[in-house]
Write a protein that holds these residues in place. Structure first.
Motif, PDB file in Angstrom:
ATOM      1  N   UNK A  13       0.832  -1.203   0.000  1.00 50.80           N
ATOM      2  CA  UNK A  13       0.000   0.000   0.000  1.00 50.80           C
ATOM      3  C   UNK A  13       0.866   1.252   0.000  1.00 50.80           C
ATOM      4  N   UNK A  14       1.924   1.225   0.797  1.00 52.32           N
ATOM      5  CA  UNK A  14       2.849   2.354   0.862  1.00 52.32           C
ATOM      6  C   UNK A  14       3.495   2.598  -0.498  1.00 52.32           C
ATOM      7  N   UNK A  15       3.846   1.534  -1.199  1.00 47.98           N
ATOM      8  CA  UNK A  15       4.448   1.666  -2.530  1.00 47.98           C
ATOM      9  C   UNK A  15       3.505   2.403  -3.482  1.00 47.98           C
ATOM     10  N   UNK A  16       2.231   2.054  -3.442  1.00 47.87           N
ATOM     11  CA  UNK A  16       1.238   2.713  -4.300  1.00 47.87           C
ATOM     12  C   UNK A  16       1.116   4.196  -3.951  1.00 47.87           C
ATOM     13  N   UNK A  17       1.077   4.494  -2.658  1.00 49.70           N
ATOM     14  CA  UNK A  17       0.963   5.882  -2.218  1.00 49.70           C
ATOM     15  C   UNK A  17       2.195   6.690  -2.621  1.00 49.70           C
ATOM     16  N   UNK A  19       4.177   6.120  -5.128  1.00 46.67           N
ATOM     17  CA  UNK A  19       4.182   6.293  -6.588  1.00 46.67           C
ATOM     18  C   UNK A  19       3.299   7.469  -7.014  1.00 46.67           C
ATOM     19  N   UNK A  20       2.217   7.674  -6.310  1.00 45.68           N
ATOM     20  CA  UNK A  20       1.312   8.785  -6.635  1.00 45.68           C
ATOM     21  C   UNK A  20       1.868  10.111  -6.128  1.00 45.68           C
ATOM     22  N   UNK A  26      12.263   6.097  -7.852  1.00 48.87           N
ATOM     23  CA  UNK A  26      12.369   4.905  -8.701  1.00 48.87           C
ATOM     24  C   UNK A  26      12.098   3.636  -7.905  1.00 48.87           C
ATOM     25  N   UNK A  27      12.708   3.542  -6.727  1.00 50.77           N
ATOM     26  CA  UNK A  27      12.463   2.409  -5.844  1.00 50.77           C
ATOM     27  C   UNK A  27      12.851   2.792  -4.421  1.00 50.77           C
ATOM     28  N   UNK A  28      12.407   1.960  -3.469  1.00 56.55           N
ATOM     29  CA  UNK A  28      12.731   2.236  -2.075  1.00 56.55           C
ATOM     30  C   UNK A  28      12.820   0.940  -1.294  1.00 56.55           C
ATOM     31  N   UNK A  52      16.146   7.788  -6.321  1.00 57.25           N
ATOM     32  CA  UNK A  52      15.413   8.734  -7.156  1.00 57.25           C
ATOM     33  C   UNK A  52      15.724   8.461  -8.623  1.00 57.25           C
ATOM     34  N   UNK A  53      14.778   8.766  -9.489  1.00 57.25           N
ATOM     35  CA  UNK A  53      14.977   8.576 -10.924  1.00 57.25           C
ATOM     36  C   UNK A  53      16.122   9.450 -11.424  1.00 57.25           C
ATOM     37  N   UNK A  54      16.849   8.939 -12.418  1.00 56.40           N
ATOM     38  CA  UNK A  54      17.949   9.702 -13.006  1.00 56.40           C
ATOM     39  C   UNK A  54      17.426  11.035 -13.520  1.00 56.40           C
TER      40      UNK A  54
END
Length: 86
Positions: A13-17, A19-20, A26-28, A52-54
């Motif tokens: 659920x945290x991943x979805x939140x 992402x929004x 990028x990942x965690x 973080x994304x490049x």
């Protein structure tokens, strides 16, 4: 946060939140770090490792880290949280 099936669902659920609210992440990873200080006492610190994304500027990362920390402390009901960029 990831001790059992319920916590795994919380992580999903945290991943979805994240992402929004923070699309440039990028990942965690989330873990409890054990820190040994000079007086040789241990402290357990919830730690979020963020990739973080490049192309994401450091100024953007610093600004977002502050809001991310404040939000996650409330969301996860934590007094302390360490965020580490990797």
């Amino acid at each position: 946060l990831v001790n059992d099936a319920k916590d795994t669902m919380s992580l999903r659920s945290l991943k979805k939140e994240l992402a929004i609210q923070y699309p440039k992440i990028e990942q965690f990873s989330f873990a409890k770090s054990i820190e040994l200080n000079e007086s040789e006492s241990f402290d357990t610190i919830p730690t979020l490792l963020v990739k973080w994304k490049k192309g994401t500027y450091n100024s953007h990362i610093r600004k977002k880290n502050k809001t991310l920390e404040a939000w996650l402390k409330i969301r996860l009901e934590l007094d302390t949280l360490r965020i580490v960029k990797y």
